[in-house]
Design a protein around this motif. Sequence first.
Motif, PDB file in Angstrom:
ATOM      1  N   MET A 187       0.851  -1.202   0.000  1.00 54.40           N
ATOM      2  CA  MET A 187       0.000   0.000   0.000  1.00 54.40           C
ATOM      3  C   MET A 187       0.881   1.244   0.000  1.00 54.40           C
ATOM      4  SD  MET A 187      -2.961  -0.996   2.647  1.00 54.40           S
ATOM      5  CE  MET A 187      -4.068  -2.340   2.279  1.00 54.40           C
ATOM      6  N   SER A 188       0.478   2.227  -0.793  1.00 53.76           N
ATOM      7  CA  SER A 188       1.235   3.475  -0.879  1.00 53.76           C
ATOM      8  C   SER A 188       0.313   4.576  -1.389  1.00 53.76           C
ATOM      9  CB  SER A 188       2.402   3.300  -1.861  1.00 53.76           C
ATOM     10  OG  SER A 188       2.911   4.564  -2.227  1.00 53.76           O
ATOM     11  N   SER A 189       0.519   5.789  -0.878  1.00 48.27           N
ATOM     12  CA  SER A 189      -0.288   6.918  -1.347  1.00 48.27           C
ATOM     13  C   SER A 189      -0.095   7.122  -2.850  1.00 48.27           C
ATOM     14  CB  SER A 189       0.118   8.193  -0.610  1.00 48.27           C
ATOM     15  OG  SER A 189       0.067   7.967   0.783  1.00 48.27           O
ATOM     16  N   ARG A 190       1.094   6.771  -3.344  1.00 44.16           N
ATOM     17  CA  ARG A 190       1.378   6.988  -4.771  1.00 44.16           C
ATOM     18  C   ARG A 190       0.639   6.006  -5.679  1.00 44.16           C
ATOM     19  NH1 ARG A 190       6.325   8.394  -2.346  1.00 44.16           N
ATOM     20  NH2 ARG A 190       7.072  10.483  -2.918  1.00 44.16           N
ATOM     21  N   ASN A 191       0.126   4.893  -5.118  1.00 43.43           N
ATOM     22  CA  ASN A 191      -0.587   3.908  -5.950  1.00 43.43           C
ATOM     23  C   ASN A 191      -1.801   4.538  -6.627  1.00 43.43           C
ATOM     24  OD1 ASN A 191       1.222   2.072  -5.013  1.00 43.43           O
ATOM     25  ND2 ASN A 191      -0.204   0.956  -3.688  1.00 43.43           N
ATOM     26  N   THR A 192      -2.381   5.573  -6.006  1.00 40.69           N
ATOM     27  CA  THR A 192      -3.591   6.190  -6.573  1.00 40.69           C
ATOM     28  C   THR A 192      -3.267   6.896  -7.898  1.00 40.69           C
ATOM     29  OG1 THR A 192      -3.179   8.204  -5.302  1.00 40.69           O
ATOM     30  CG2 THR A 192      -4.662   6.586  -4.312  1.00 40.69           C
ATOM     31  N   ARG A 193      -1.980   7.128  -8.145  1.00 37.65           N
ATOM     32  CA  ARG A 193      -1.609   7.809  -9.397  1.00 37.65           C
ATOM     33  C   ARG A 193      -1.381   6.837 -10.557  1.00 37.65           C
ATOM     34  NH1 ARG A 193       3.272  11.025  -7.300  1.00 37.65           N
ATOM     35  NH2 ARG A 193       3.884  10.772  -9.475  1.00 37.65           N
ATOM     36  N   THR A 265      21.062 -10.396   9.092  1.00 36.80           N
ATOM     37  CA  THR A 265      19.755  -9.965   8.601  1.00 36.80           C
ATOM     38  C   THR A 265      19.909  -9.524   7.149  1.00 36.80           C
ATOM     39  OG1 THR A 265      19.002  -9.305  10.778  1.00 36.80           O
ATOM     40  CG2 THR A 265      17.888  -8.292   8.905  1.00 36.80           C
ATOM     41  N   VAL A 266      19.143 -10.173   6.276  1.00 34.25           N
ATOM     42  CA  VAL A 266      19.258  -9.895   4.840  1.00 34.25           C
ATOM     43  C   VAL A 266      17.897  -9.480   4.306  1.00 34.25           C
ATOM     44  CG1 VAL A 266      19.854 -10.893   2.598  1.00 34.25           C
ATOM     45  CG2 VAL A 266      21.104 -11.601   4.638  1.00 34.25           C
ATOM     46  N   VAL A 267      17.864  -8.400   3.527  1.00 38.11           N
ATOM     47  CA  VAL A 267      16.605  -7.969   2.904  1.00 38.11           C
ATOM     48  C   VAL A 267      16.814  -7.803   1.392  1.00 38.11           C
ATOM     49  CG1 VAL A 267      15.798  -6.728   4.963  1.00 38.11           C
ATOM     50  CG2 VAL A 267      16.969  -5.479   3.172  1.00 38.11           C
ATOM     51  N   ALA A 268      15.721  -7.940   0.666  1.00 39.51           N
ATOM     52  CA  ALA A 268      15.734  -7.615  -0.765  1.00 39.51           C
ATOM     53  C   ALA A 268      14.912  -6.344  -0.915  1.00 39.51           C
ATOM     54  CB  ALA A 268      15.117  -8.749  -1.569  1.00 39.51           C
ATOM     55  N   ALA A 269      15.396  -5.411  -1.738  1.00 42.49           N
ATOM     56  CA  ALA A 269      14.698  -4.127  -1.899  1.00 42.49           C
ATOM     57  C   ALA A 269      14.662  -3.745  -3.374  1.00 42.49           C
ATOM     58  CB  ALA A 269      15.404  -3.041  -1.090  1.00 42.49           C
ATOM     59  N   ILE A 270      13.538  -3.151  -3.763  1.00 36.42           N
ATOM     60  CA  ILE A 270      13.356  -2.738  -5.164  1.00 36.42           C
ATOM     61  C   ILE A 270      12.796  -1.325  -5.211  1.00 36.42           C
ATOM     62  CG2 ILE A 270      11.946  -3.138  -7.258  1.00 36.42           C
ATOM     63  CD1 ILE A 270      12.070  -6.111  -6.721  1.00 36.42           C
ATOM     64  N   ALA A 271      13.308  -0.521  -6.151  1.00 37.78           N
ATOM     65  CA  ALA A 271      12.646   0.738  -6.537  1.00 37.78           C
ATOM     66  C   ALA A 271      12.486   0.683  -8.045  1.00 37.78           C
ATOM     67  CB  ALA A 271      13.482   1.949  -6.140  1.00 37.78           C
ATOM     68  N   ALA A 272      11.290   0.951  -8.528  1.00 38.34           N
ATOM     69  CA  ALA A 272      11.063   0.894  -9.974  1.00 38.34           C
ATOM     70  C   ALA A 272       9.984   1.897 -10.369  1.00 38.34           C
ATOM     71  CB  ALA A 272      10.634  -0.513 -10.381  1.00 38.34           C
ATOM     72  N   TRP A 273      10.174   2.477 -11.547  1.00 34.77           N
ATOM     73  CA  TRP A 273       9.180   3.394 -12.102  1.00 34.77           C
ATOM     74  C   TRP A 273       8.186   2.596 -12.930  1.00 34.77           C
ATOM     75  CZ3 TRP A 273       8.932   8.658 -11.309  1.00 34.77           C
ATOM     76  CH2 TRP A 273      10.058   9.255 -10.709  1.00 34.77           C
ATOM     77  N   VAL A 277       5.245   6.672 -12.096  1.00 37.76           N
ATOM     78  CA  VAL A 277       5.136   6.636 -10.630  1.00 37.76           C
ATOM     79  C   VAL A 277       6.295   5.789 -10.100  1.00 37.76           C
ATOM     80  CG1 VAL A 277       3.657   6.023  -8.670  1.00 37.76           C
ATOM     81  CG2 VAL A 277       2.622   6.777 -10.816  1.00 37.76           C
ATOM     82  N   ARG A 278       6.947   6.307  -9.053  1.00 30.18           N
ATOM     83  CA  ARG A 278       8.080   5.563  -8.484  1.00 30.18           C
ATOM     84  C   ARG A 278       7.572   4.719  -7.313  1.00 30.18           C
ATOM     85  NH1 ARG A 278      12.195   6.103  -4.764  1.00 30.18           N
ATOM     86  NH2 ARG A 278      14.250   5.441  -5.478  1.00 30.18           N
ATOM     87  N   LEU A 279       7.777   3.400  -7.420  1.00 33.56           N
ATOM     88  CA  LEU A 279       7.283   2.483  -6.389  1.00 33.56           C
ATOM     89  C   LEU A 279       8.472   1.835  -5.677  1.00 33.56           C
ATOM     90  CD1 LEU A 279       4.564   0.736  -8.589  1.00 33.56           C
ATOM     91  CD2 LEU A 279       4.160   2.511  -6.864  1.00 33.56           C
ATOM     92  N   ILE A 280       8.369   1.656  -4.358  1.00 36.88           N
ATOM     93  CA  ILE A 280       9.425   0.931  -3.634  1.00 36.88           C
ATOM     94  C   ILE A 280       8.796  -0.154  -2.765  1.00 36.88           C
ATOM     95  CG2 ILE A 280      11.062   2.858  -3.545  1.00 36.88           C
ATOM     96  CD1 ILE A 280      10.324   3.222  -0.582  1.00 36.88           C
ATOM     97  N   ASP A 281       9.594  -1.182  -2.506  1.00 34.80           N
ATOM     98  CA  ASP A 281       9.120  -2.266  -1.636  1.00 34.80           C
ATOM     99  C   ASP A 281      10.342  -3.051  -1.168  1.00 34.80           C
ATOM    100  OD1 ASP A 281       7.450  -3.997  -0.280  1.00 34.80           O
ATOM    101  OD2 ASP A 281       6.436  -4.784  -2.055  1.00 34.80           O
ATOM    102  N   ASN A 282      10.183  -3.825  -0.111  1.00 33.33           N
ATOM    103  CA  ASN A 282      11.269  -4.688   0.357  1.00 33.33           C
ATOM    104  C   ASN A 282      10.685  -5.834   1.167  1.00 33.33           C
ATOM    105  OD1 ASN A 282      11.548  -4.218   3.480  1.00 33.33           O
ATOM    106  ND2 ASN A 282      11.212  -2.185   2.602  1.00 33.33           N
ATOM    107  N   ILE A 283      11.447  -6.929   1.249  1.00 33.91           N
ATOM    108  CA  ILE A 283      11.063  -8.019   2.160  1.00 33.91           C
ATOM    109  C   ILE A 283      12.307  -8.544   2.878  1.00 33.91           C
ATOM    110  CG2 ILE A 283       8.969  -8.816   0.956  1.00 33.91           C
ATOM    111  CD1 ILE A 283      10.568 -11.106  -0.231  1.00 33.91           C
ATOM    112  N   ILE A 284      12.049  -9.112   4.043  1.00 31.89           N
ATOM    113  CA  ILE A 284      13.158  -9.733   4.788  1.00 31.89           C
ATOM    114  C   ILE A 284      13.383 -11.129   4.219  1.00 31.89           C
ATOM    115  CG2 ILE A 284      13.925 -10.518   7.067  1.00 31.89           C
ATOM    116  CD1 ILE A 284      12.073  -8.373   8.267  1.00 31.89           C
ATOM    117  N   ILE A 285      14.627 -11.431   3.886  1.00 33.74           N
ATOM    118  CA  ILE A 285      14.947 -12.758   3.350  1.00 33.74           C
ATOM    119  C   ILE A 285      15.377 -13.698   4.483  1.00 33.74           C
ATOM    120  CG2 ILE A 285      16.553 -14.031   1.894  1.00 33.74           C
ATOM    121  CD1 ILE A 285      16.529 -11.849  -0.056  1.00 33.74           C
TER     122      ILE A 285
END
Length: 289
Positions: A187-193, A265-273, A277-285
Amino acid sequence: MYLFKRKTDLKKHLDLVRKNNKSIGFVPTMGALHQGHLSLIQSAKKDTDVVVCSIFVNPTQFNDPKDFEKYPITVDEDIKKLNTVSTDILFLPAVDEMYPEGLTAKHQHYDFGDLENVLEGEFRPGHFQGVGIIVHKLLDIVQPDQLFMGQKDLQQCLIIKKLLHIMQSDTRLVVCPTMREADGLAMSSRNTRLSPEARKKAPAIYQALKHIRDQFGNGLLFMEGAHEAFDSLKKQGFEPEYVDILLVENSNIKKLDHPPAENDTVVAAIAAWLDGVRLIDNIIIQGNL
Ligand code: AMP
């Protein structure tokens, strides 16, 4: 719910709250509220007596002026949503109230170390200085016992941990899990765009993160999943900025360049247009934050 627009009024009110030995929880936001924000308020309600939410779209943290102009503002709906979770106080200041010195005045520079130069810091220069400036100002006003922030903005959480240390603050930071739509999109405020077609594609970011998690643990090929995820997002019409596997250590983030130890502690993270709209997300691996 009390609504304050002036910091002096809010401070006076909170002085009384503290005099009555009540604890204060704080959830800073930029509005256009969704269930992710409300989940932070619900956590704050469980842990503290009086919950303050702030809504302020902070100009100094936007490195891209177009992103600032297009940031969704939905105050009336936000107020209704805040009431559904029994928020005690909304702080809704104007820009002048938070920046009486003006936006271009010279502000304190924070030493966030290398954390500021990777991931979001690399692609959004100046962003975390702006975040530091506004969160510092808000913390000085609210002086909460506990501050609630979302894992969705993991790097921001680590920056704020450092800020609390720099401020020698006693406020405890609580990092809350990422809330997702039914199809996995964070969920992100930017998703509405997003256009309807882009909205349908957007969960591919979460799929990519899960793919990385599934491919991980593959000895020397531990980065393979990230490369595959990058290529797959590109093929689907995204413009990825980063698709990374990271080591989180002592409030720092480092790109992983060797297979991790079992208790890292290892995480995977993504930022993509997508669709402008620029979207980001991450999860703990593996491990815990
Ligand atoms: P923002 O309004 O985007 O500045 O976010 C305000 C706070 O809500 C930050 O601490 C975010 O990390 C958190 N937040 C945003 N999206 C989510 C989400 N999907 N789940 C949990 N927390 C979130």
